[in-house]
Write an enzyme that holds these catalytic residues in place. Structure first.
Site, PDB file in Angstrom:
ATOM      1  N   LYS A 492      47.330  95.678  65.360  1.00 40.48           N
ATOM      2  CA  LYS A 492      47.073  96.417  63.967  1.00 40.48           C
ATOM      3  C   LYS A 492      46.390  97.914  64.354  1.00 40.48           C
ATOM      4  O   LYS A 492      45.879  97.775  65.507  1.00 40.48           O
ATOM      5  CB  LYS A 492      46.145  95.331  63.316  1.00 40.48           C
ATOM      6  CG  LYS A 492      44.768  95.369  63.824  1.00 40.48           C
ATOM      7  CD  LYS A 492      43.934  93.980  63.209  1.00 40.48           C
ATOM      8  CE  LYS A 492      42.816  93.880  64.032  1.00 40.48           C
ATOM      9  NZ  LYS A 492      41.881  92.532  63.656  1.00 40.48           N
ATOM     10  N   TYR A 717      26.790 125.330  63.868  1.00 46.42           N
ATOM     11  CA  TYR A 717      26.620 125.227  62.529  1.00 46.42           C
ATOM     12  C   TYR A 717      25.035 125.181  62.436  1.00 46.42           C
ATOM     13  O   TYR A 717      24.628 124.393  63.263  1.00 46.42           O
ATOM     14  CB  TYR A 717      27.130 124.555  61.771  1.00 46.42           C
ATOM     15  CG  TYR A 717      28.859 125.035  61.294  1.00 46.42           C
ATOM     16  CD1 TYR A 717      28.906 126.064  60.763  1.00 46.42           C
ATOM     17  CD2 TYR A 717      29.818 124.003  61.893  1.00 46.42           C
ATOM     18  CE1 TYR A 717      30.220 126.407  60.387  1.00 46.42           C
ATOM     19  CE2 TYR A 717      31.039 124.446  61.560  1.00 46.42           C
ATOM     20  CZ  TYR A 717      31.300 125.558  60.832  1.00 46.42           C
ATOM     21  OH  TYR A 717      32.700 126.086  60.475  1.00 46.42           O
TER      22      TYR A 717
HETATM   23  C1  LIG Z   1      41.155  91.906  64.574  1.00 40.83           C
HETATM   24  C2  LIG Z   1      41.357  90.466  64.589  1.00 40.83           C
HETATM   25  C3  LIG Z   1      41.552  89.640  65.655  1.00 40.83           C
HETATM   26  C4  LIG Z   1      41.215  90.457  67.056  1.00 40.83           C
HETATM   27  O1  LIG Z   1      39.707  90.608  67.208  1.00 40.83           O
HETATM   28  P1  LIG Z   1      39.130  91.091  68.595  1.00 40.83           P
HETATM   29  O2  LIG Z   1      37.644  91.061  68.469  1.00 40.83           O
HETATM   30  O3  LIG Z   1      39.649  92.415  68.670  1.00 40.83           O
HETATM   31  O4  LIG Z   1      39.758  90.305  69.776  1.00 40.83           O
HETATM   32  C5  LIG Z   1      41.478  88.321  65.855  1.00 40.83           C
HETATM   33  N1  LIG Z   1      41.924  87.805  64.533  1.00 40.83           N
HETATM   34  C6  LIG Z   1      42.009  88.567  63.371  1.00 40.83           C
HETATM   35  C7  LIG Z   1      42.375  87.728  62.125  1.00 40.83           C
HETATM   36  C8  LIG Z   1      41.768  89.824  63.288  1.00 40.83           C
HETATM   37  O5  LIG Z   1      41.999  90.620  62.214  1.00 40.83           O
END
Ligand SMILES: *Cc1c(COP(=O)(O)O)cnc(C)c1O
Length: 822
Positions: A492, A717
Site C-alpha cells: 500500500k 527564510y
Molecule cells: C499496513 C498494515 C500492515 C503492515 O504493518 P507493518 O507494521 O508495516 O508491518 C499489516 N496489516 C494491516 C491491516 C495494515 O494496514
C-alpha cells in the site's frame, strides 16, 4: 557448459540407476530451473525439491519443450507414459546427485580455483578479485551470490576449460554443509574473509563456526587471512601448516604488512613485502569494510602471481558490486538495464535472465560489445547467438570487430558498428518506444556512454531502491516463520514510498503469496503493469466494485452494511467474488465486532456469491512490550471469533493477524498467513533485529551551490539559521515538496556528505534546503545522502518526533526511483 557426459556416466556418478531410456545421447548442460532451457536435446534437468516448488512438477512441461534427460528422486512416481523418448535416471537424493556431478566436473578442471568463505564480504571479495584477475586471466566467477548447496554446483558447471582461473564463494548456515561445498570447490587457494561475532543460526559457538568454515581449505595450497583478526588467525595457525598460510595485517609479523592512509574519497594502501619492497595501491573508497575486502583481493592476486601494476589497473576500475544491473528510465517510456561492466558469457546469461524477469514491453533490444573471452571465439559466439535467439531479442546493436560474425544468425534490423563512437553518432533516441533495452558490454568499450545518452536525466534528488536488500529482508522474515506459513506483503501507499510496481514485480519473483494495497486504484495499477499475484484491497469503495471484478482484486469487507452492498452488487451482476473479513479485536478502526458475528453469519449464508478467502485482525501495539497483554487478548479474541465463523462454513479460510513487529514478537500466532510491511523495507520496529535487516532505500540529492559566509550572517527564510563562526554552507536540491520534512529545519536534520554527518541550517524551503558544511571538503555537484546506509531512518524519525513509516511514505512522486540488483 560442462564436459560432455553420457547417461551411463551420470548413473555411475550419482549412484543412481536408469529407470527408462537410452544410454547413448550426449549431455552438455545441467539445469535445475525449468526456465533456463536453451539447448533442450542435450540438457539434463535435475529435479530438486525447494521450499516452494518441486522440480518433479515441471518434468511434463520440460518434456514438451524437448528436454530429454531427467535426474529424479527414486520412488517419485513420475509417469513415463507419453514421455518414452526421455531418459530417466533415479537416485536417492537428486541434490546430492547434483553435487556429485559438480565434484566430478571440478576434477576435470586443472587450473587454480579460489574458494572464499567467512562471515561477511564473500561476494564482494569474489567480484573484486575476479575483476582484478581479469586484467590478465580468463576468469570464471560464480554469478551473484551463488554460494549455496545448489548455487555452487551451478557455478562449477559454468567453468570452461579455457578459463585460466575460477573464483567461487562458499556460504553455509549450519554444520555439515561445508564438507559438501569443499568436495565440489576443491579450492587450491582459500580466502577467509572474517568471522562475525553475530550469532549465526545453527552454530553453538564461534569455534564451531571456524571449524566448519575452514573445512573449505582442506586441499588448499595457500590460505589468505587477516592476522590481526586474532580469533580466526589463531585457529588457522593451529590447524594448518605454516607454509600454506598467507597472512596480512596492519601490524608487523604477518606475511604482508598493509597499512592504509585515508583521503576524502579514496585511500592509499601501502604494502610491505617480506623482502622489504614497498608498493602503493590506490582504491576509490574509505570505509572499513571495503578496505578489508580489497586487501584480501590484493593479497590473493599477488599470491596468484599478478604484478602490482596489473593489480592497480584492476583497482582503478572496481565497481561497487551492488550497482550491477541497474534499471533506468529511458526514452519514450522505455526501460534501460545498465550492465556496462561485465560481458563474459555467464554475465550475459544473467543479464538476459534479469531482462526476462522484467515486465514486458513492446520490444527487447540488446546493445552488446565483443565478448572478451579467451578461448575458441567460434563456440563462444555460437552460444551468444543461441542465447539471444532463445531470449527472443527483437534486435541487436553490436559493437566491435568480432561481433559482426553474429550478423547472419540474428534477426533482421540488427546493426553493427566498429566502435562505440560511431554507434553514438548514429543513435536516435526516438527509435525507441516503450522498449526494454539491455546495455551490456566489456569495460573498454565504454558502454556507460550509451546508457548516459539513453537515460532520462535525473537531476538532483533520487530514491535508490536496492532489490537485493529487499530479498534479504524478505528471507529474514521467512526464517522466522514455518515453511508453510504464507506471506502477504503490504505494498500500500506506493509500497511504503518505494514504488509499488517494481517492488510487486520483485515480490512476485520471490514467490510471495499475496499482496495488499489500500485502494482499488492501487490494485488496478498493479494489474495493468502485469502483476498476477492475488491482491487484497484494504479499503475498497462502493464506486470501485466494477474494477474489483474487472481486475480480479479481492476486497476487504469490514461491516454488515458493506457486506450487503457488495453482496447485492454481485447478485445483480451474476458474479462471485473472493473477500477478506476484517475482525475488530481492539484497533477500533474498521472491522466486525464480536457482537456482530451472528449477523455476519446470516449474511454469509444469504450471499453465497461471496467466498471468504481469509479472516484477519490487526494488532494495535505489536511493537511495544507494554502492550503485550493487550496484544495477547486481541489474538485470543481473534481465534475465538474466527472459530465461530469457520464452524459455520464448509471451507477453511486463511487466518492472519501478525504485522512485521508481530512476526518477531508473537510467532506462535502466525496461523496460516502473516502480513509483512515495514520490515521488508528495512526497518525493524521492535529494535531487536536492527542489524539483521538491510535498508532498502537510499534518498540522495546533490549540492547545487556552496557559499562562504561570515560569522553573524543568516541563512534562508526568516533569518533562522545564523552562522556562529566564519564558515561555509551548501544548498542541496531537496525541500519539503520532495518529502523532506520541514521539521528538519535548524539543525534537527542531519545529512551525510562525503562520509561526514552535517546539520541542516535555517528553515527547509519548498524545493531546497541548506546545510552547514564548515570544515568538510566538498564541491558543487557532490552527492548528499539524506538517509540510507550510514544514516538511519529510525533515528531521523525520532529527531522530529515521528515514525519511519511517515518519512518513507512522504517522499514525493516527483522524486525519481531507481532500482538495482546484482
Ligand atoms: C499496513 C498494515 C500492515 C503492515 O504493518 P507493518 O507494521 O508495516 O508491518 C499489516 N496489516 C494491516 C491491516 C495494515 O494496514
Amino acid at each position: 557448459m560442462i564436459q560432455s557426459l553420457l547417461p551411463s556416466q551420470v548413473c555411475e556418478i550419482v549412484q543412481g540407476f536408469l529407470l527408462h531410456g537410452s544410454q547413448e545421447q550426449i549431455i552438455n548442460q545441467i539445469i535445475v530451473d525449468s526456465r533456463n532451457v536453451v539447448y533442450p536435446e542435450t540438457t539434463l534437468f535435475v529435479a530438486l525439491k525447494g521450499a516452494k516448488s518441486d522440480g518433479h512438477d515441471f518434468i511434463e512441461e520440460l518434456y514438451k519443450k524437448g528436454v530429454r534427460h531427467f535426474l529424479i528422486r527414486k520412488g517419485s512416481g513420475i509417469n513415463i507414459a507419453g514421455k518414452e523418448e526421455g531418459t530417466f535416471i533415479a537416485c536417492e537424493d537428486p541434490l546430492s546427485g547434483l553435487q556429485l556431478l559438480a565434484a566430478y566436473q571440478r576434477q576435470l578442471y586443472k587450473n587454480p580455483v579460489v574458494g572464499i568463505t567467512g562471515s561477511n564480504g564473500k561476494t564482494i571479495v569474489k567480484e573484486w578479485l575476479g575483476q582484478i584477475l581479469g586484467q590478465r586471466f580468463a576468469v570464471a566467477k560464480s554469478p551473484k551470490s551463488y554460494n549455496s548447496q545448489v548455487g555452487v554446483p551451478l557455478s562449477i558447471f559454468g567453468i570452461a576449460q579455457y578459463h585460466q582461473v575460477a573464483v567461487m564463494e562458499a556460504g553455509i548456515s549450519k554444520p555439515a554443509e561445508m564438507v559438501k561445498l569443499a568436495n565440489m570447490i576443491q579450492a587450491s587457494l582459500g580466502i577467509f574473509t572474517n568471522i562475525g561475532t553475530a550469532h549465526e543460526e545453527g552454530f553453538s559457538s564461534q569455534d564451531e563456526k571456524l571449524e566448519e568454515k575452514t573445512k573449505l581449505f582442506e586441499k588448499s595450497k595457500f590460505i589468505v587471512y587477516r592476522k590481526d583478526q586474532v580469533k580466526s588467525a589463531r585457529y588457522l595457525e593451529a590447524n594448518f601448516e605454516a607454509e600454506r598460510l598467507v597472512s596480512w595485517s596492519q601490524e608487523p609479523g604477518a606475511t604482508y604488512t598493509l597499512s592504509v592512509k585515508k583521503e576524502i574519497d579514496k585511500s592509499k594502501i601501502l604494502l610491505l613485502k617480506p623482502d622489504l619492497s614497498l608498493f602503493t595501491f590506490w582504491v576509490p573508497f574509505t570505509d572499513a569494510a571495503s578496505l578489508e575486502n580489497v586487501r584480501h583481493a590484493i593479497v590473493a592476486a599477488l599470491t596468484l602471481g599478478m604484478e602490482a601494476v596489473e593489480i592497480q589497473e584492476g583497482l582503478d576500475h572496481l565497481k561497487a558490486v551492488d550497482m550491477r544491473l541497474t534499471l533506468k528510465t529511458g526514452p519514450n517510456d522505455s526501460l534501460v538495464i545498465d550492465d556496462t561492466y561485465n560481458n563474459d558469457l555467464a554475465g550475459l546469461r544473467l543479464a538476459l535472465d534479469f531482462m526476462a524477469a522484467q515486465r514486458s514491453k513492446k520490444r527487447k533490444v540488446l546493445f552488446l560489445s565483443d565478448m572478451l573471452q579467451v578461448g575458441d571465439a567460434k563456440t563462444v559466439y555460437e552460444e551468444v547467438a543461441e542465447l539471444i535467439n532463445h531470449h527472443q531479442i527483437d534486435y541487436v546493436f553490436g559493437v566491435g570487430k568480432e561481433i559482426p560474425v553474429l550478423k547472419d544468425k540474428l534477426s533482421e534490423g540488427s546493426v553493427f558498428y566498429p566502435d562505440t563512437e560511431s554507434l553514438l553518432a548514429n543513435l536516435d533516441q526516438n527509435q525507441f518506444d516503450n522498449d526494454l533495452i539491455l546495455v551490456t558490454g566489456a569495460r573498454n568499450f565504454g558502454f556507460e556512454k550509451i546508457v548516459n545518452s539513453l537515460q532520462q536525466r535525473i537531476h538532483g534528488t533520487v530514491l535508490e531502491i536496492n532489490l537485493n536488500a529487499l530479498t534479504h529482508n524478505y528471507n529474514f522474515y521467512k526464517t522466522k516463520l514455518l515453511p508453510d506459513t504464507k506471506v502477504m506483503v503490504m505494498v500500500k501507499a506506493f509500497a511504503y514510498g518505494g514504488g509499488a510496481t517494481e517492488i510487486a514485480n520483485h515480490l512476485q519473483q520471490l514467490k510471495a503469496d499475496y499482496l495488499a494495497v489500500a485502494y482499488t486504484d492501487e490494485g488496478v495499477a498493479l494489474r495493468e503493469q502485469g502483476i498476477t499475484l492475488p491482491i487484497m484491497v484494504l479499503n475498497p469503495m462502493q464506486e470501485s466494485f466494477v474494477n474489483l471484478q474487472k481486475f480480479d482484486l479481492e476486497p476487504v469487507v469490514y461491516s454488515p452494511l458493506f457486506f450487503l452492498q457488495l453482496g447485492k452488487f454481485c447478485r445483480n451482476n451474476r458474479l462471485s467474488m473472493k473477500i477478506h473479513l476484517d475482525l475488530d479485536t481492539g484497533m477500533h478502526r474498521l472491522g466486525f465486532e464480536e457482537n456482530q458475528v451472528e449477523d455476519l453469519l446470516q449474511l454469509i449464508k444469504d450471499y453465497p456469491e461471496l467466498t471468504i478467502a481469509s479472516l484477519y485482525t490487526h494488532l494495535v501495539g505489536a511493537d511495544e512490550g507494554a502492550h503485550q497483554d493487550y496484544s495477547l487478548e486481541q489474538l485470543e479474541l481473534f481465534i475465538r471469533m474466527s472459530a465461530q465463523i469457520t464452524e459455520n462454513l464448509a471451507y477453511q479460510p486463511l487466518r492472519h493477524a501478525l504485522n512485521s513487529a508481530g512476526i518477531i514478537r508473537y510467532p506462535e500466532y502466525q496461523m496460516e498467513m502473516v502480513r509483512l510491511g515495514i520490515g521488508l523495507y528495512g526497518v525493524e520496529v521492535n529494535g531487536k533485529f536492527d542489524q539483521a535487516l538491510k535498508p532498502i532505500s537510499t534518498l540522495k540529492t546533490t549540492i547545487s551551490q556552496i557559499k562562504e559566509l561570515k560569522k553573524g550572517e543568516t541563512v534562508g527564510y526568516s533569518r533562522k539559521g545564523e552562522m556562529h563562526e566564519n564558515g561555509k554552507i551548501a544548498t542541496i536540491a531537496i525541500g519539503y515538496a520532495d518529502g523532506y520534512d520541514r521539521r528538519f529545519s535548524n539543525g534537527k536534520g542531519i545529512v551525510l556528505l562525503n562520509g561526514h554527518p552535517v546539520p541542516v541550517i535555517g528553515n527547509v524551503c519548498m524545493d531546497m534546503c541548506m546545510i552547514d558544511i564548515t570544515g568538510v571538503e566538498a564541491k558543487e555537484g557532490d552527492e548528499v545522502t539524506i538517509y540510507g546506509p550510514g544514516i538511519s531512518l529510525k533515528e531521523l524519525a525520532q529527531r522530529i518526533g515521528t515514525i519511519p513509516y511517515e518519512l518513507l511514505t512522504n517522499i514525493s512522486s516527483r522524486v525519481k526511483r531507481v532500482y538495482y540488483l546484482d
